[in-house]
Motif scaffolding. Sequence first.
Motif, PDB file in Angstrom:
ATOM      1  N   LEU A  77       3.482  15.950  -3.216  1.00 20.04           N
ATOM      2  CA  LEU A  77       4.280  15.091  -2.461  1.00 20.04           C
ATOM      3  C   LEU A  77       3.780  15.015  -1.044  1.00 20.04           C
ATOM      4  CD1 LEU A  77       6.277  12.655  -2.710  1.00 20.04           C
ATOM      5  CD2 LEU A  77       8.348  14.544  -1.860  1.00 20.04           C
ATOM      6  N   ARG A  78       3.197  15.898  -0.608  1.00 20.62           N
ATOM      7  CA  ARG A  78       2.315  15.821   0.630  1.00 20.62           C
ATOM      8  C   ARG A  78       1.280  15.313   0.456  1.00 20.62           C
ATOM      9  NH1 ARG A  78       2.669  19.570   5.417  1.00 20.62           N
ATOM     10  NH2 ARG A  78       0.640  19.298   6.477  1.00 20.62           N
ATOM     11  N   ASP A  79       0.404  15.396  -0.612  1.00 20.60           N
ATOM     12  CA  ASP A  79      -0.930  14.754  -0.720  1.00 20.60           C
ATOM     13  C   ASP A  79      -0.694  13.132  -0.844  1.00 20.60           C
ATOM     14  OD1 ASP A  79      -2.247  17.521  -0.731  1.00 20.60           O
ATOM     15  OD2 ASP A  79      -2.192  17.315  -2.920  1.00 20.60           O
ATOM     16  N   LEU A  80       0.388  12.882  -1.524  1.00 18.43           N
ATOM     17  CA  LEU A  80       0.659  11.593  -1.751  1.00 18.43           C
ATOM     18  C   LEU A  80       1.116  10.648  -0.525  1.00 18.43           C
ATOM     19  CD1 LEU A  80       0.739   9.316  -3.743  1.00 18.43           C
ATOM     20  CD2 LEU A  80       3.127   9.891  -4.451  1.00 18.43           C
ATOM     21  N   VAL A  81       2.038  11.384   0.147  1.00 25.44           N
ATOM     22  CA  VAL A  81       2.512  11.125   1.512  1.00 25.44           C
ATOM     23  C   VAL A  81       1.196  10.867   2.410  1.00 25.44           C
ATOM     24  CG1 VAL A  81       3.635  11.649   3.649  1.00 25.44           C
ATOM     25  CG2 VAL A  81       4.878  11.625   1.456  1.00 25.44           C
ATOM     26  N   THR A  82       0.464  11.843   2.610  1.00 25.92           N
ATOM     27  CA  THR A  82      -0.758  11.676   3.372  1.00 25.92           C
ATOM     28  C   THR A  82      -1.649  10.668   2.838  1.00 25.92           C
ATOM     29  OG1 THR A  82      -1.054  14.095   3.620  1.00 25.92           O
ATOM     30  CG2 THR A  82      -2.954  13.055   4.147  1.00 25.92           C
ATOM     31  N   HIS A  83      -1.852  10.161   1.873  1.00 26.29           N
ATOM     32  CA  HIS A  83      -2.821   8.958   1.548  1.00 26.29           C
ATOM     33  C   HIS A  83      -1.832   7.916   1.993  1.00 26.29           C
ATOM     34  CE1 HIS A  83      -5.869  10.870  -0.797  1.00 26.29           C
ATOM     35  NE2 HIS A  83      -5.053  11.321  -1.561  1.00 26.29           N
ATOM     36  N   CYS A  84      -0.656   7.799   1.872  1.00 32.42           N
ATOM     37  CA  CYS A  84       0.120   6.554   2.101  1.00 32.42           C
ATOM     38  C   CYS A  84       0.346   6.168   3.743  1.00 32.42           C
ATOM     39  CB  CYS A  84       1.453   6.714   1.740  1.00 32.42           C
ATOM     40  SG  CYS A  84       1.684   6.616  -0.117  1.00 32.42           S
ATOM     41  N   LEU A  85       0.003   7.311   4.451  1.00 30.67           N
ATOM     42  CA  LEU A  85       0.136   7.260   5.960  1.00 30.67           C
ATOM     43  C   LEU A  85      -1.321   7.082   6.423  1.00 30.67           C
ATOM     44  CD1 LEU A  85       2.611  10.072   6.962  1.00 30.67           C
ATOM     45  CD2 LEU A  85       2.939   7.680   6.867  1.00 30.67           C
ATOM     46  N   ASN A  86      -2.480   6.846   5.619  1.00 29.59           N
ATOM     47  CA  ASN A  86      -3.533   6.206   6.121  1.00 29.59           C
ATOM     48  C   ASN A  86      -3.510   5.208   7.076  1.00 29.59           C
ATOM     49  OD1 ASN A  86      -6.492   5.334   6.228  1.00 29.59           O
ATOM     50  ND2 ASN A  86      -7.022   6.911   4.840  1.00 29.59           N
ATOM     51  N   LYS A  87      -4.260   5.316   8.040  1.00 29.54           N
ATOM     52  CA  LYS A  87      -4.255   4.113   9.095  1.00 29.54           C
ATOM     53  C   LYS A  87      -4.875   2.859   8.654  1.00 29.54           C
ATOM     54  CE  LYS A  87      -3.413   7.675  12.922  1.00 29.54           C
ATOM     55  NZ  LYS A  87      -2.013   7.268  12.719  1.00 29.54           N
ATOM     56  N   ASN A  88      -5.699   2.904   7.430  1.00 30.65           N
ATOM     57  CA  ASN A  88      -6.285   1.768   6.884  1.00 30.65           C
ATOM     58  C   ASN A  88      -5.424   1.456   5.574  1.00 30.65           C
ATOM     59  OD1 ASN A  88      -8.018  -0.019   5.727  1.00 30.65           O
ATOM     60  ND2 ASN A  88      -9.764   1.432   5.343  1.00 30.65           N
ATOM     61  N   PRO A  89      -4.961   0.292   5.991  1.00 35.00           N
ATOM     62  CA  PRO A  89      -3.992  -0.599   4.936  1.00 35.00           C
ATOM     63  C   PRO A  89      -4.802  -0.353   3.497  1.00 35.00           C
ATOM     64  CG  PRO A  89      -3.880  -1.717   6.875  1.00 35.00           C
ATOM     65  CD  PRO A  89      -4.957  -0.908   6.982  1.00 35.00           C
ATOM     66  N   ALA A  90      -5.903  -0.740   3.404  1.00 33.91           N
ATOM     67  CA  ALA A  90      -6.739  -0.795   2.428  1.00 33.91           C
ATOM     68  C   ALA A  90      -7.038   0.438   1.729  1.00 33.91           C
ATOM     69  CB  ALA A  90      -8.206  -1.304   2.627  1.00 33.91           C
ATOM     70  N   ALA A  91      -6.679   1.716   2.217  1.00 36.27           N
ATOM     71  CA  ALA A  91      -6.895   2.917   1.573  1.00 36.27           C
ATOM     72  C   ALA A  91      -5.690   3.685   1.101  1.00 36.27           C
ATOM     73  CB  ALA A  91      -7.314   3.863   2.744  1.00 36.27           C
ATOM     74  N   ARG A  92      -4.477   2.882   1.277  1.00 35.88           N
ATOM     75  CA  ARG A  92      -3.214   3.146   0.702  1.00 35.88           C
ATOM     76  C   ARG A  92      -3.195   2.952  -0.513  1.00 35.88           C
ATOM     77  NH1 ARG A  92      -0.463   0.453   5.906  1.00 35.88           N
ATOM     78  NH2 ARG A  92      -1.517   1.404   7.561  1.00 35.88           N
ATOM     79  N   PRO A  93      -2.424   3.889  -1.286  1.00 42.25           N
ATOM     80  CA  PRO A  93      -1.794   3.525  -2.588  1.00 42.25           C
ATOM     81  C   PRO A  93      -0.772   2.120  -2.738  1.00 42.25           C
ATOM     82  CG  PRO A  93      -0.959   5.504  -2.212  1.00 42.25           C
ATOM     83  CD  PRO A  93      -1.633   5.124  -1.196  1.00 42.25           C
ATOM     84  N   THR A  94      -0.766   1.457  -3.863  1.00 40.38           N
ATOM     85  CA  THR A  94       0.314   0.728  -4.072  1.00 40.38           C
ATOM     86  C   THR A  94       1.689   1.267  -4.123  1.00 40.38           C
ATOM     87  OG1 THR A  94       0.018   0.222  -6.228  1.00 40.38           O
ATOM     88  CG2 THR A  94      -1.247  -1.046  -4.665  1.00 40.38           C
ATOM     89  N   ALA A  95       2.781   0.635  -4.216  1.00 39.30           N
ATOM     90  CA  ALA A  95       3.925   1.260  -4.822  1.00 39.30           C
ATOM     91  C   ALA A  95       4.096   1.521  -6.185  1.00 39.30           C
ATOM     92  CB  ALA A  95       5.165   0.475  -4.209  1.00 39.30           C
ATOM     93  N   ARG A  96       3.533   0.767  -6.830  1.00 38.64           N
ATOM     94  CA  ARG A  96       3.142   1.178  -8.424  1.00 38.64           C
ATOM     95  C   ARG A  96       2.458   2.411  -8.583  1.00 38.64           C
ATOM     96  NH1 ARG A  96       1.218  -3.049 -13.056  1.00 38.64           N
ATOM     97  NH2 ARG A  96       1.826  -1.821 -14.947  1.00 38.64           N
TER      98      ARG A  96
END
Length: 320
Positions: free
Chosen positions: A255-274
């Motif tokens: 969950l920490r790893d996933l949250v870290t990806h989602c908080l990337n300051k580059n929108p294109a680098a974040r995963p989708t909700a799906r």
Amino acid sequence: MPPTSSPGSTLDPSSSRPGLPLGPDDPRRLDGYRLLRRLGEGGQGVVYLAVPEGGAPVALKLLRGGAAATPRARARFVKEANAAREITNRHVARVLDADVTGDRPYIVSEFVDGPSLQESVEEDGPLTAGQLRRVALRSAAGLAAIHRAGVVHRDFKPGNVLLGPDGPKVIDFGVARTADATPVTTSGAVGTPAYMAPEQIEDEPVGPPADVFAWAATVVFAATGRPPFGGGPSAAVMRRIVTRPPDLGDLSGELRDLVTHCLNKNPAARPTARQIVRALRDGEPPAPRPRPKQIPRYRWRMMLALTAVVLTGFLLGILL
């Protein structure tokens, strides 16, 4: 016609969301609904606990300004109602009824009788590991359904996740917009500062990745009792969001790893909700492909202005 029932809801005076008493300017009745109390208030309208004739309680949102509302505000309200009707997911509060053409436009949605995630954490402390995973997965599933309908929530936060009897539900489309909509205001960012994405703060185009950022910040709050970029004055919080890494506290594991990806300051680098749902449900880690971040419009303007100043100085030096 007002709905005659709302599954999973009962009229209980001791509801865990008591709200505020009606004020002198609040209506007592609206069409077939009897308004009992205020549940919340935002920039677009006021939300009431209401009861239809012979029915169970519902949440009724009344457009601010009523008949005096601007055509733009009314058009946005119509868009919101139409988009919300397309969202049918058990982790999103359902729209039951709407009247967007009368003198007092309103939307009626499912009443979720339970505290918000914000209230729960403030009262009882951070969630346990099992609770955290359930809330993270189910709120992400609700967000994925919202995005499938072509809607961007724009104000996802702990206060907009209600912990109802049948699990978490995402609520409040007060600043929700269809994906192709223009900005809501002319005065800048829309949302709650501690849960806003960098692109919202920089007044850049806002899409589903902003909701993903807010989801991750909400998970950090649920796990630690504080948002990842701290509190204090809004300007200071927003500056930290744009320039500093998040503080994830003792959040650990996948969950920490996933949250870290989602908080990337580059929108294109974040995963989708799906992708978030698949990661939490099936253990399928998202693998977003970062793209170079576009230079924000205001930075282009600054660069052009600076270039003009340099060229002017150069030309004046030659002529003089």
